[in-house]
Motif scaffolding. Structure first.
Motif, PDB file in Angstrom:
ATOM      1  N   PHE A 252      27.240  55.092 -11.226  1.00 11.30           N
ATOM      2  CA  PHE A 252      26.425  54.539 -10.149  1.00 11.30           C
ATOM      3  C   PHE A 252      25.704  55.682  -9.445  1.00 11.30           C
ATOM      4  O   PHE A 252      26.045  56.857  -9.599  1.00 11.30           O
ATOM      5  N   SER A 253      24.707  55.281  -8.673  1.00 13.65           N
ATOM      6  CA  SER A 253      24.028  56.206  -7.757  1.00 13.65           C
ATOM      7  C   SER A 253      24.150  55.628  -6.356  1.00 13.65           C
ATOM      8  O   SER A 253      24.404  54.430  -6.182  1.00 13.65           O
ATOM      9  N   LEU A 254      23.962  56.467  -5.336  1.00 10.95           N
ATOM     10  CA  LEU A 254      24.036  56.019  -3.947  1.00 10.95           C
ATOM     11  C   LEU A 254      22.648  56.023  -3.329  1.00 10.95           C
ATOM     12  O   LEU A 254      21.876  56.980  -3.500  1.00 10.95           O
ATOM     13  N   ASP A 255      22.329  54.946  -2.610  1.00 11.36           N
ATOM     14  CA  ASP A 255      21.044  54.909  -1.910  1.00 11.36           C
ATOM     15  C   ASP A 255      21.157  55.647  -0.580  1.00 11.36           C
ATOM     16  O   ASP A 255      22.180  56.277  -0.275  1.00 11.36           O
ATOM     17  N   ALA A 256      20.125  55.549   0.230  1.00 11.01           N
ATOM     18  CA  ALA A 256      20.089  56.290   1.492  1.00 11.01           C
ATOM     19  C   ALA A 256      21.178  55.838   2.455  1.00 11.01           C
ATOM     20  O   ALA A 256      21.617  56.616   3.317  1.00 11.01           O
ATOM     21  N   GLU A 257      21.651  54.609   2.323  1.00  7.03           N
ATOM     22  CA  GLU A 257      22.679  54.089   3.215  1.00  7.03           C
ATOM     23  C   GLU A 257      24.082  54.270   2.651  1.00  7.03           C
ATOM     24  O   GLU A 257      25.061  53.810   3.238  1.00  7.03           O
ATOM     25  N   GLY A 258      24.182  54.918   1.500  1.00  8.20           N
ATOM     26  CA  GLY A 258      25.493  55.158   0.913  1.00  8.20           C
ATOM     27  C   GLY A 258      26.035  54.015   0.076  1.00  8.20           C
ATOM     28  O   GLY A 258      27.220  54.020  -0.279  1.00  8.20           O
ATOM     29  N   ASN A 259      25.202  53.048  -0.262  1.00  7.39           N
ATOM     30  CA  ASN A 259      25.633  51.920  -1.086  1.00  7.39           C
ATOM     31  C   ASN A 259      25.339  52.204  -2.555  1.00  7.39           C
ATOM     32  O   ASN A 259      24.306  52.810  -2.879  1.00  7.39           O
ATOM     33  N   PRO A 260      26.190  51.771  -3.470  1.00 10.90           N
ATOM     34  CA  PRO A 260      25.980  52.049  -4.893  1.00 10.90           C
ATOM     35  C   PRO A 260      24.822  51.240  -5.470  1.00 10.90           C
ATOM     36  O   PRO A 260      24.684  50.041  -5.192  1.00 10.90           O
ATOM     37  N   VAL A 261      24.016  51.895  -6.266  1.00  7.62           N
ATOM     38  CA  VAL A 261      22.895  51.249  -6.961  1.00  7.62           C
ATOM     39  C   VAL A 261      22.852  51.799  -8.383  1.00  7.62           C
ATOM     40  O   VAL A 261      23.574  52.725  -8.727  1.00  7.62           O
ATOM     41  N   ASP A 262      21.999  51.203  -9.207  1.00  3.34           N
ATOM     42  CA  ASP A 262      21.805  51.657 -10.594  1.00  3.34           C
ATOM     43  C   ASP A 262      23.150  51.751 -11.334  1.00  3.34           C
ATOM     44  O   ASP A 262      23.519  52.795 -11.889  1.00  3.34           O
ATOM     45  N   VAL A 263      23.885  50.668 -11.320  1.00  6.70           N
ATOM     46  CA  VAL A 263      25.225  50.652 -11.906  1.00  6.70           C
ATOM     47  C   VAL A 263      25.142  50.676 -13.430  1.00  6.70           C
ATOM     48  O   VAL A 263      24.403  49.892 -14.038  1.00  6.70           O
ATOM     49  N   ASN A 264      25.875  51.568 -14.040  1.00  5.16           N
ATOM     50  CA  ASN A 264      26.020  51.643 -15.489  1.00  5.16           C
ATOM     51  C   ASN A 264      27.434  51.165 -15.835  1.00  5.16           C
ATOM     52  O   ASN A 264      28.414  51.879 -15.611  1.00  5.16           O
ATOM     53  N   ILE A 265      27.527  49.929 -16.349  1.00  2.80           N
ATOM     54  CA  ILE A 265      28.825  49.303 -16.562  1.00  2.80           C
ATOM     55  C   ILE A 265      29.695  50.105 -17.524  1.00  2.80           C
ATOM     56  O   ILE A 265      30.897  50.281 -17.308  1.00  2.80           O
ATOM     57  N   TRP A 266      29.092  50.619 -18.588  1.00  2.93           N
ATOM     58  CA  TRP A 266      29.881  51.332 -19.595  1.00  2.93           C
ATOM     59  C   TRP A 266      30.489  52.604 -19.015  1.00  2.93           C
ATOM     60  O   TRP A 266      31.646  52.936 -19.274  1.00  2.93           O
ATOM     61  N   LYS A 267      29.710  53.326 -18.219  1.00  2.00           N
ATOM     62  CA  LYS A 267      30.258  54.520 -17.590  1.00  2.00           C
ATOM     63  C   LYS A 267      31.304  54.167 -16.542  1.00  2.00           C
ATOM     64  O   LYS A 267      32.266  54.908 -16.333  1.00  2.00           O
ATOM     65  N   ALA A 268      31.118  53.026 -15.878  1.00  2.00           N
ATOM     66  CA  ALA A 268      32.088  52.605 -14.876  1.00  2.00           C
ATOM     67  C   ALA A 268      33.420  52.199 -15.517  1.00  2.00           C
ATOM     68  O   ALA A 268      34.475  52.345 -14.894  1.00  2.00           O
ATOM     69  N   ILE A 269      33.365  51.704 -16.740  1.00  2.00           N
ATOM     70  CA  ILE A 269      34.608  51.318 -17.432  1.00  2.00           C
ATOM     71  C   ILE A 269      35.273  52.540 -18.056  1.00  2.00           C
ATOM     72  O   ILE A 269      36.458  52.800 -17.836  1.00  2.00           O
ATOM     73  N   PHE A 270      34.504  53.292 -18.822  1.00  2.00           N
ATOM     74  CA  PHE A 270      35.078  54.418 -19.571  1.00  2.00           C
ATOM     75  C   PHE A 270      34.923  55.706 -18.765  1.00  2.00           C
ATOM     76  O   PHE A 270      34.128  56.579 -19.089  1.00  2.00           O
ATOM     77  N   THR A 271      35.725  55.792 -17.709  1.00  2.00           N
ATOM     78  CA  THR A 271      35.713  56.966 -16.837  1.00  2.00           C
ATOM     79  C   THR A 271      36.557  58.082 -17.458  1.00  2.00           C
ATOM     80  O   THR A 271      37.305  57.847 -18.421  1.00  2.00           O
ATOM     81  N   PRO A 272      36.486  59.295 -16.922  1.00  2.00           N
ATOM     82  CA  PRO A 272      37.263  60.399 -17.500  1.00  2.00           C
ATOM     83  C   PRO A 272      38.766  60.147 -17.553  1.00  2.00           C
ATOM     84  O   PRO A 272      39.447  60.677 -18.437  1.00  2.00           O
ATOM     85  N   MET A 273      39.301  59.343 -16.624  1.00  2.00           N
ATOM     86  CA  MET A 273      40.737  59.101 -16.602  1.00  2.00           C
ATOM     87  C   MET A 273      41.147  57.851 -17.366  1.00  2.00           C
ATOM     88  O   MET A 273      42.341  57.575 -17.501  1.00  2.00           O
ATOM     89  N   PHE A 274      40.167  57.087 -17.873  1.00  2.00           N
ATOM     90  CA  PHE A 274      40.532  55.817 -18.499  1.00  2.00           C
ATOM     91  C   PHE A 274      41.392  56.015 -19.738  1.00  2.00           C
ATOM     92  O   PHE A 274      42.457  55.390 -19.880  1.00  2.00           O
ATOM     93  N   GLY A 275      40.954  56.849 -20.668  1.00  2.00           N
ATOM     94  CA  GLY A 275      41.709  57.049 -21.903  1.00  2.00           C
ATOM     95  C   GLY A 275      43.129  57.516 -21.666  1.00  2.00           C
ATOM     96  O   GLY A 275      44.091  56.881 -22.136  1.00  2.00           O
TER      97      GLY A 275
END
Length: 493
Positions: free
Chosen positions: A166-189
């Motif tokens: 994800f990216s953060l907008d000016a208000e600190g809210n997440p935008v541009d969500v990439n589902i695959w990266k959100a699932i397969f994080t560095p700690m997932f495996g």
């Protein structure tokens, strides 16, 4: 006043009861998780052996374990649903801001839950109603559905530990969500495989422990021997694997979450040649009381060299790291998990060496005493693993992005304490009912075996096959006239 005391004073009043409520429900639910994730696979292994060897005892065990699996699943539905509601009710800040990023994991888990419910129903219905091969094949998707549910939960938890996608907008809210990266994080495996093997190991020892107790009480028949050997062998095979995976995930935490690693190892200042403390207590001034100090070992374990630099808790401001008490809790949980894992490795090696040398089960009563305790010890290790994971991440609910205090509900703390008391009472009733049902099932099965033995002495108590027509019920024996024909085994009167 010490910094940690200031932090506690600044925390919302709702934070403590909300955390206690979440911790209690999670700790209660996790008792059932090993059987939910791994018992289907263990049952199907026994089922396969029964079909391949034409062993009615193996088929009987598989059928009875499937009944336990269904009862456990029903109770797990209740405790798991409570946890799902708590995420939204107790932590609206988390779900409101970040739900669109990591909520896909909960969606996968919900879909897997309904799939598993259908598959369990089909598997239970298939006894005596389907052809043996067809029935077994219809049961094969069950372990995959259980693993899919674990996939969803671990994807969400690993994202909370190493958030990305994800990216953060000016208000600190997440935008541009990439589902695959959100699932397969560095700690997932590391987290997923460590968890899955832990569930298989724990379920194997839990099931085998029941028959180890029977063995100690003098029940040395084929039924108890097979009921012990299959789940214990599965658990013993994966125990050394789990030890290696545990080392791997600890090293991943060292690289990806260095402050959590510092809490788990109670490392106060960043340095090289860091000693390892076995247990011990971290004081607010950074000193360690008690425990066993092993020079250089922490650096060696972290990077295979005494010159490995280990990040300390003081590398970040006090409000961005666990308190001394929280670090001590995470450290004790981690050490206790490692100690239990080490003892289980020794038990598995004992079993393996005897089998390789003599092609038989160990004869020592001390081995079966250890096996009888292994299931409970494994559950304790699983609980300790989650404590180390969650407490070590404090004060973050989303690591380095949102603190727990920012996510907590605005509901009055008094209401949350009342909710905790109500949940405790309800859970005592639920788990008491589960225990009563399991004990009732055991009693009926034992009575059925005794009556079967009395009516068919030449064949023995395990000769009735779960497939085909039931054995005739002797007059006066009631519904328990045949092994495998009681209401608790097939759901029919």
């Amino acid at each position: 006043m010490h910094t940690s005391v200031h932090m506690l004073a600044d925390a919302p009043a709702q934070l403590l009861p909300a955390r206690q409520l979440m911790a209690f429900t999670l700790a209660s639910h996790i008792i059932l998780v090993p059987l939910g994730v791994a018992l289907p696979l263990i049952t199907l292994v026994m089922h396969y052996l029964g079909l391949r060897r034409n062993d009615s005892t193996a088929l009987l065990l598989a059928r009875r374990w499937s009944a336990v699996m269904a009862v456990q699943f029903a109770v797990g539905v209740v405790t798991g649903t409570v946890l799902s509601f708590e995420f939204g009710l107790l932590w609206p800040g988390l779900m409101g801001r970040w739900g669109d990023v990591f909520g896909i994991g909960f969606g996968v888990e919900a879909w897997a839950f309904f799939l598993e419910a259908v598959l369990i129903a089909i598997y239970l219905y298939g006894w005596r109603r389907l052809k043996p091969r067809t029935h077994f094949l219809l049961g094969l998707p069950l372990p995959a559905a259980a693993l899919l549910g674990a996939f969803g939960i671990l994807a969400a938890n690993s994202w909370m530990n190493t958030p990305q996608g994800f990216s953060l907008d000016a208000e600190g809210n997440p935008v541009d969500v990439n589902i695959w990266k959100a699932i397969f994080t560095p700690m997932f495996g590391p987290q997923y495989w460590h968890f899955v093997v832990a569930m298989l190991l724990t379920a194997g020892y839990m099931v085998a422990g029941v028959y180890a107790v029977g063995w100690l009480r003098g029940r040395r028949d084929h039924y108890h021997r097979l009921g012990f050997t299959v789940p214990f062998t599965i658990a013993a095979v994966v125990t050394p694997v789990q030890f290696i995976l545990g080392d791997s995930i600890a090293r991943s935490v060292f690289h990806k979450q260095p402050v959590k690693f510092a809490a788990m190892e109670i490392v106060w200042k960043t340095d090289t040649r860091v000693p390892e403390y076995l247990f011990g207590r971290l004081n607010p001034d950074g000193s360690v009381s008690g425990g066993i100090k092993v020079p250089l070992l922490d650096s060696i374990l972290a990077g295979f060299s005494p010159n490995t630099k280990v990040v300390g808790l003081t590398s970040v401001p006090a409000d961005q790291r666990p308190t001394a008490t929280q670090a001590t809790i995470a450290h004790w949980a981690f050490d206790l998990m490692v100690v239990i894992g080490s003892v289980l490795v020794l038990l598995a090696l004992w079993y393996g060496l005897v089998w390789l040398r003599h092609r038989r089960l160990p004869a020592s009563k001390w081995f079966y005493r250890g096996a009888a305790c292994a299931g409970v010890a494994s559950v304790v290790a699983v609980e300790c693993g989650w404590i180390a994971t969650e407490v070590g991440r404090q004060p973050w609910i989303v690591y380095q992005n949102m603190k727990v205090a920012e996510a907590v509900t605005s509901t009055r703390s008094t209401t949350l304490w009342i909710m905790l008391c109500v949940v405790i009472v309800v859970y005592v009733f639920i788990f008491g009912s589960l225990l009563a049902v399991l004990l009732k099932m055991r009693t009926r099965w034992r009575l059925a075996d005794e009556q079967q033995a009395a009516g068919h002495l030449a064949e023995g108590p395990e000769a009735d096959s779960p497939y085909g027509p039931r054995s005739p019920v002797p007059a006066g024996d009631g519904a328990a006239g045949g092994s495998g024909a009681t209401p608790s085994e097939d759901g029919r009167p």
